[in-house]
Motif scaffolding. Structure first.
Motif, PDB file in Angstrom:
ATOM      1  N   VAL A  53      42.358  17.049   9.664  1.00  0.00           N
ATOM      2  CA  VAL A  53      43.122  18.293   9.602  1.00  0.00           C
ATOM      3  C   VAL A  53      44.532  17.986   9.147  1.00  0.00           C
ATOM      4  O   VAL A  53      45.163  17.043   9.608  1.00  0.00           O
ATOM      5  CB  VAL A  53      43.122  19.019  10.971  1.00  0.00           C
ATOM      6  CG1 VAL A  53      44.007  20.248  10.936  1.00  0.00           C
ATOM      7  CG2 VAL A  53      41.713  19.403  11.365  1.00  0.00           C
ATOM      8  N   CYS A  56      48.597  23.017   5.329  1.00  0.00           N
ATOM      9  CA  CYS A  56      48.516  23.572   3.980  1.00  0.00           C
ATOM     10  C   CYS A  56      49.813  23.296   3.226  1.00  0.00           C
ATOM     11  O   CYS A  56      50.904  23.521   3.755  1.00  0.00           O
ATOM     12  CB  CYS A  56      48.248  25.078   4.066  1.00  0.00           C
ATOM     13  SG  CYS A  56      48.266  25.933   2.482  1.00  0.00           S
ATOM     14  N   ASN A  61      49.946  26.298   7.260  1.00  0.00           N
ATOM     15  CA  ASN A  61      48.879  26.558   8.220  1.00  0.00           C
ATOM     16  C   ASN A  61      47.983  25.322   8.323  1.00  0.00           C
ATOM     17  O   ASN A  61      47.994  24.470   7.432  1.00  0.00           O
ATOM     18  CB  ASN A  61      48.057  27.773   7.758  1.00  0.00           C
ATOM     19  CG  ASN A  61      47.158  28.326   8.830  1.00  0.00           C
ATOM     20  OD1 ASN A  61      47.237  27.947   9.991  1.00  0.00           O
ATOM     21  ND2 ASN A  61      46.284  29.226   8.440  1.00  0.00           N
ATOM     22  N   SER A  63      44.653  23.171   7.954  1.00  0.00           N
ATOM     23  CA  SER A  63      43.614  23.241   6.940  1.00  0.00           C
ATOM     24  C   SER A  63      42.905  21.894   6.840  1.00  0.00           C
ATOM     25  O   SER A  63      43.467  20.858   7.193  1.00  0.00           O
ATOM     26  CB  SER A  63      44.249  23.591   5.590  1.00  0.00           C
ATOM     27  OG  SER A  63      43.288  23.613   4.570  1.00  0.00           O
ATOM     28  N   GLU A  64      41.678  21.927   6.352  1.00  0.00           N
ATOM     29  CA  GLU A  64      40.968  20.684   6.075  1.00  0.00           C
ATOM     30  C   GLU A  64      41.132  20.278   4.618  1.00  0.00           C
ATOM     31  O   GLU A  64      40.663  19.230   4.208  1.00  0.00           O
ATOM     32  CB  GLU A  64      39.484  20.838   6.429  1.00  0.00           C
ATOM     33  CG  GLU A  64      39.254  20.951   7.925  1.00  0.00           C
ATOM     34  CD  GLU A  64      37.786  20.999   8.296  1.00  0.00           C
ATOM     35  OE1 GLU A  64      36.921  20.992   7.392  1.00  0.00           O
ATOM     36  OE2 GLU A  64      37.497  21.054   9.500  1.00  0.00           O
ATOM     37  N   LYS A  67      45.052  23.188   0.430  1.00  0.00           N
ATOM     38  CA  LYS A  67      45.401  24.592   0.621  1.00  0.00           C
ATOM     39  C   LYS A  67      44.460  25.197   1.649  1.00  0.00           C
ATOM     40  O   LYS A  67      43.255  24.946   1.622  1.00  0.00           O
ATOM     41  CB  LYS A  67      45.274  25.371  -0.687  1.00  0.00           C
ATOM     42  CG  LYS A  67      46.346  25.082  -1.701  1.00  0.00           C
ATOM     43  CD  LYS A  67      46.201  26.011  -2.892  1.00  0.00           C
ATOM     44  CE  LYS A  67      47.277  25.758  -3.915  1.00  0.00           C
ATOM     45  NZ  LYS A  67      47.143  26.661  -5.068  1.00  0.00           N
ATOM     46  N   CYS A  68      45.002  26.034   2.538  1.00  0.00           N
ATOM     47  CA  CYS A  68      44.168  26.686   3.540  1.00  0.00           C
ATOM     48  C   CYS A  68      43.329  27.787   2.892  1.00  0.00           C
ATOM     49  O   CYS A  68      43.575  28.177   1.758  1.00  0.00           O
ATOM     50  CB  CYS A  68      45.037  27.256   4.670  1.00  0.00           C
ATOM     51  SG  CYS A  68      46.028  28.679   4.193  1.00  0.00           S
ATOM     52  N   ARG A  69      42.367  28.315   3.638  1.00  0.00           N
ATOM     53  CA  ARG A  69      41.468  29.329   3.087  1.00  0.00           C
ATOM     54  C   ARG A  69      42.206  30.603   2.687  1.00  0.00           C
ATOM     55  O   ARG A  69      41.829  31.271   1.732  1.00  0.00           O
ATOM     56  CB  ARG A  69      40.343  29.645   4.063  1.00  0.00           C
ATOM     57  CG  ARG A  69      40.777  30.311   5.330  1.00  0.00           C
ATOM     58  CD  ARG A  69      39.607  30.757   6.213  1.00  0.00           C
ATOM     59  NE  ARG A  69      40.096  31.305   7.449  1.00  0.00           N
ATOM     60  CZ  ARG A  69      40.627  32.521   7.577  1.00  0.00           C
ATOM     61  NH1 ARG A  69      40.720  33.302   6.536  1.00  0.00           N
ATOM     62  NH2 ARG A  69      41.060  32.953   8.741  1.00  0.00           N
ATOM     63  N   PRO A  87      50.836  27.950  13.565  1.00  0.00           N
ATOM     64  CA  PRO A  87      49.526  28.302  13.007  1.00  0.00           C
ATOM     65  C   PRO A  87      48.723  29.261  13.891  1.00  0.00           C
ATOM     66  O   PRO A  87      48.004  30.115  13.384  1.00  0.00           O
ATOM     67  CB  PRO A  87      48.823  26.949  12.879  1.00  0.00           C
ATOM     68  CG  PRO A  87      49.927  25.973  12.689  1.00  0.00           C
ATOM     69  CD  PRO A  87      51.049  26.493  13.559  1.00  0.00           C
TER      70      PRO A  87
END
Length: 198
Positions: A53, A56, A61, A63-64, A67-69, A87
């Motif tokens: 993890v 972003c 935020n 994210s894996e 960029k986050c979803r 977050p």
């Protein structure tokens, strides 16, 4: 005090936010009584979280990916940014299903007594985003406490000179289903000053 590693476990659990000494002790003894396979799964997940993890690169935020979803979602409104402290606040706003823009996570709030100034927060990144994109509105959604209010005031002063940029603050006031007689003076005062025409 317990012996050795049991006390070490209780001490480490007690360092987690929101976990007091009694809760830490309860969790520790729950873990001691738990099946080793369950403990193994917990260890695996903790390892994966720490390794996989990240934050972003756009909004900050969790994210894996880089960029986050939300930042990858082309359907989101690119012109509106909701500024939050952490977050977890992104999730709180998302649960409303009312906001369709993007986010910017500051990574905390101004708290000079704890040594957290503008340099420790992601404020430069916010200015960079505003300068690089056609942003029409910044919604300040910091917590309604002393640190959150100080952060909001600082952001308003910092952003007011951007031409064509609207800076708004989340309304605050009475919760749905609440009674006026149980509202504290500050909450009721905010509700009065933030009233709107119907």
């Amino acid at each position: 005090m317990y012996e050795g590693v049991v006390q070490d476990l209780i001490d480490e659990l007690g360092r987690l936010p929101g976990v007091g000494p009694k809760s830490a002790q309860r969790i520790a003894f729950h873990l001691l009584a738990t099946d080793p396979a369950d403990i193994g799964r917990l260890q695996d997940v903790l390892g994966k979280v720490k390794e996989g993890v990240q934050f972003c690169e756009v909004c900050g935020n969790v994210s894996e990916q880089q960029k986050c979803r939300i930042c990858r979602d082309e359907r989101r409104d690119l012109t509106v940014i909701c500024v939050v402290e952490e977050p977890k606040d992104v999730l709180a706003v998302e649960r409303t299903r009312e906001f369709k823009g993007r986010y910017h996570v500051l990574g905390g709030a101004l708290d000079p007594l704890s040594g957290i100034g503008p340099e420790q927060l992601r404020m430069r990144e916010l200015l960079k985003r505003i300068g690089e994109a056609d942003i029409s509105e910044i919604i300040i959604a910091t917590d309604p406490n002393t640190e959150g209010e100080a952060t909001a005031t600082y952001l308003v002063r910092m952003l007011r000179d951007f031409p064509g940029l609207s800076v708004t603050r989340l309304a605050s006031g009475l919760p749905m289903g609440g009674d006026l007689e149980f509202a504290d003076e500050l909450t009721l005062g905010r509700a009065l000053s933030g009233r709107r025409v119907l």
